[in-house]
Scaffold this motif. Structure first.
Motif, PDB file in Angstrom:
ATOM      1  N   ASP A 204       0.867  -1.184   0.000  1.00 10.58           N
ATOM      2  CA  ASP A 204       0.000   0.000   0.000  1.00 10.58           C
ATOM      3  C   ASP A 204       0.898   1.226   0.000  1.00 10.58           C
ATOM      4  OD1 ASP A 204      -2.471   1.414   0.111  1.00 10.58           O
ATOM      5  OD2 ASP A 204      -2.107   1.806   2.226  1.00 10.58           O
ATOM      6  N   ILE A 205       0.785   2.067  -1.012  1.00  7.80           N
ATOM      7  CA  ILE A 205       1.671   3.221  -1.174  1.00  7.80           C
ATOM      8  C   ILE A 205       0.918   4.518  -0.928  1.00  7.80           C
ATOM      9  CG2 ILE A 205       3.166   4.492  -2.756  1.00  7.80           C
ATOM     10  CD1 ILE A 205       3.613   1.866  -4.280  1.00  7.80           C
ATOM     11  N   ILE A 206       1.524   5.395  -0.124  1.00  6.22           N
ATOM     12  CA  ILE A 206       0.984   6.740   0.087  1.00  6.22           C
ATOM     13  C   ILE A 206       2.105   7.742  -0.127  1.00  6.22           C
ATOM     14  CG2 ILE A 206       1.398   6.731   2.590  1.00  6.22           C
ATOM     15  CD1 ILE A 206      -1.292   8.308   2.818  1.00  6.22           C
ATOM     16  N   TYR A 207       1.771   8.884  -0.722  1.00  5.52           N
ATOM     17  CA  TYR A 207       2.757   9.924  -1.063  1.00  5.52           C
ATOM     18  C   TYR A 207       2.691  11.042  -0.044  1.00  5.52           C
ATOM     19  CZ  TYR A 207       5.197  13.416  -3.931  1.00  5.52           C
ATOM     20  OH  TYR A 207       6.071  14.361  -4.405  1.00  5.52           O
ATOM     21  N   LYS A 208       3.852  11.427   0.492  1.00  6.59           N
ATOM     22  CA  LYS A 208       3.919  12.504   1.477  1.00  6.59           C
ATOM     23  C   LYS A 208       5.242  13.245   1.354  1.00  6.59           C
ATOM     24  CE  LYS A 208       3.736  13.349   6.525  1.00  6.59           C
ATOM     25  NZ  LYS A 208       5.049  14.032   6.654  1.00  6.59           N
ATOM     26  N   ASP A 209       5.176  14.558   1.132  1.00  9.11           N
ATOM     27  CA  ASP A 209       6.353  15.425   1.118  1.00  9.11           C
ATOM     28  C   ASP A 209       7.455  14.927   0.189  1.00  9.11           C
ATOM     29  OD1 ASP A 209       5.062  16.969   3.038  1.00  9.11           O
ATOM     30  OD2 ASP A 209       6.015  15.923   4.708  1.00  9.11           O
ATOM     31  N   GLY A 210       7.065  14.548  -1.029  1.00  5.19           N
ATOM     32  CA  GLY A 210       8.048  14.143  -2.025  1.00  5.19           C
ATOM     33  C   GLY A 210       8.532  12.714  -1.905  1.00  5.19           C
ATOM     34  N   VAL A 211       7.962  11.966  -0.996  1.00  7.67           N
ATOM     35  CA  VAL A 211       8.402  10.588  -0.761  1.00  7.67           C
ATOM     36  C   VAL A 211       7.223   9.632  -0.865  1.00  7.67           C
ATOM     37  CG1 VAL A 211       9.434   8.992   0.915  1.00  7.67           C
ATOM     38  CG2 VAL A 211      10.283  11.348   0.744  1.00  7.67           C
ATOM     39  N   PHE A 212       7.451   8.500  -1.524  1.00  4.31           N
ATOM     40  CA  PHE A 212       6.462   7.424  -1.589  1.00  4.31           C
ATOM     41  C   PHE A 212       6.754   6.449  -0.452  1.00  4.31           C
ATOM     42  CE2 PHE A 212       6.828   8.972  -5.952  1.00  4.31           C
ATOM     43  CZ  PHE A 212       5.496   9.139  -6.301  1.00  4.31           C
ATOM     44  N   HIS A 213       5.746   6.198   0.375  1.00  2.32           N
ATOM     45  CA  HIS A 213       5.877   5.292   1.512  1.00  2.32           C
ATOM     46  C   HIS A 213       5.125   4.001   1.188  1.00  2.32           C
ATOM     47  CE1 HIS A 213       7.272   8.539   4.352  1.00  2.32           C
ATOM     48  NE2 HIS A 213       6.711   9.264   3.393  1.00  2.32           N
TER      49      HIS A 213
END
Length: 328
Positions: A204-213
């Motif tokens: 499961d990928i979420i994008y935050k502050d230029g980073v994919f988690h």
């Protein structure tokens, strides 16, 4: 000089409009939609909806009965692991599902279901059978838990899912969806495999502050949730974190992450599948999580699902269709 000043003013106005549009869209969100399935038998392997006004208390729509007919949309008669995404245009929705009936065996499925909607009620559907779609798939054992993210760099929707071939490890692969979201383009490629070479599923990928988690389950060696990060989805360069992110010693799967409306808080939820429970945890940095189960209420028992924010108009359309749940 005048032209430069006018150009600067135009630029500032444009930036302001864009910023206002982004904020306004977030402010338009008034509720949450939880999409899930409920179990391993018969009609339990179907898509269900629940709604919440605050992100913590969820109420099933349609009396916790399916909102889509698995026998119509799938090739096996059952679907699991629903993932829903609001499109980049803000008004189109994409859902992907594992096309599977577990009674046929955990290694029985070869396909995923792709759905597209503009109202969350009526969905166009198609089935992509990986074994039939591509050559050299004789050793394919299973196709599990597809999810979708918009790859801004590519300008396309990326579908990623786990595959196991023979006795090998489960590997998270990806391919881009076609324009109509009815098929895949190109050959599937590996997206992520931990440095230890062991299995990983339920990405499961979420994008935050230029980073994919990327949150994923360590299948068969711990059965917990770990995280890896990257600044480029297809670079193959991931930074892995060693710690497990779940806040329980029980086996878990089906990580789902979403951001709270107008807040810096994120929810990481997961299926405590051996105990028939779901756990919610909260974070502001996507690294450190605390259990908030005492704040969460559901009048149903979900399995592996996802949550997205919805507008007041979308909420009304859903309750007009399936009724307003008692307690909402």
């Amino acid at each position: 000089m005048k032209r430069s000043v006018l150009s600067l003013l135009a630029f500032l106005i444009l930036v302001g409009v864009k910023a206002h549009t982004t904020v306004s869209r977030d402010k338009d969100y008034a509720a949450y939609l939880f999409v899930y399935f409920t179990g391993n038998t018969g009609a339990e392997e179907s898509v269900r909806y629940a709604i919440s006004n605050n992100g913590y208390s969820y109420y099933a729509l349609n009396g916790n009965e399916p909102v889509l007919d698995s026998k119509v949309i799938s090739s096996t008669g059952g679907v699991r692991d629903p993932h829903i995404l609001r499109g980049a245009d803000g008004k189109t929705f994409y859902m992907v599902l594992t096309d599977m009936v577990c009674a046929n065996g955990w290694d029985s499925n070869r396909a995923m279901v792709l759905l597209k909607s503009t109202d969350l009620i009526n969905w166009k559907h198609s089935v992509v059978n990986i074994q039939k779609r591509y050559k050299g798939q004789e050793d394919l054992k299973r196709v599990w838990a597809p999810q979708t993210i918009f790859d801004k760099k590519a300008g396309k929707y990326m579908i990623y899912w786990s595959i196991q071939y023979g006795a090998g490890a489960d590997v998270i692969y990806y391919a881009y969806a076609n324009k109509d979201f009815t098929d895949l383009e190109g050959e599937p490629k590996p997206l992520f495999l931990p440095a230890n070479g062991k299995s990983c599923i339920d990405g499961d990928i979420i994008y935050k502050d230029g980073v994919f988690h990327l949150f994923y389950k360590t299948e068969g060696h711990g059965n917990g949730i770990k995280k890896a990060t990257t600044r480029s989805l297809t670079s193959g360069k991931w930074t892995e974190q060693e710690d497990y992110k779940q806040q329980t010693k029980e086996a878990v799967e089906g990580a789902g992450v979403f951001k709270m409306i107008n807040s810096n808080k994120y929810i990481l939820m997961y299926d405590v599948y051996m105990k028939g429970k779901y756990q919610f945890t909260e974070s502001t940095d996507l690294d450190h999580f605390k259990v908030i189960d005492n704040e969460v209420k559901m009048n149903f028992h979900p399995r592996h699902g996802t949550v997205i924010p919805i507008t007041r108009k979308e909420l009304k359309a859903l309750t007009d269709k399936w009724g307003k749940p008692e307690g909402l």
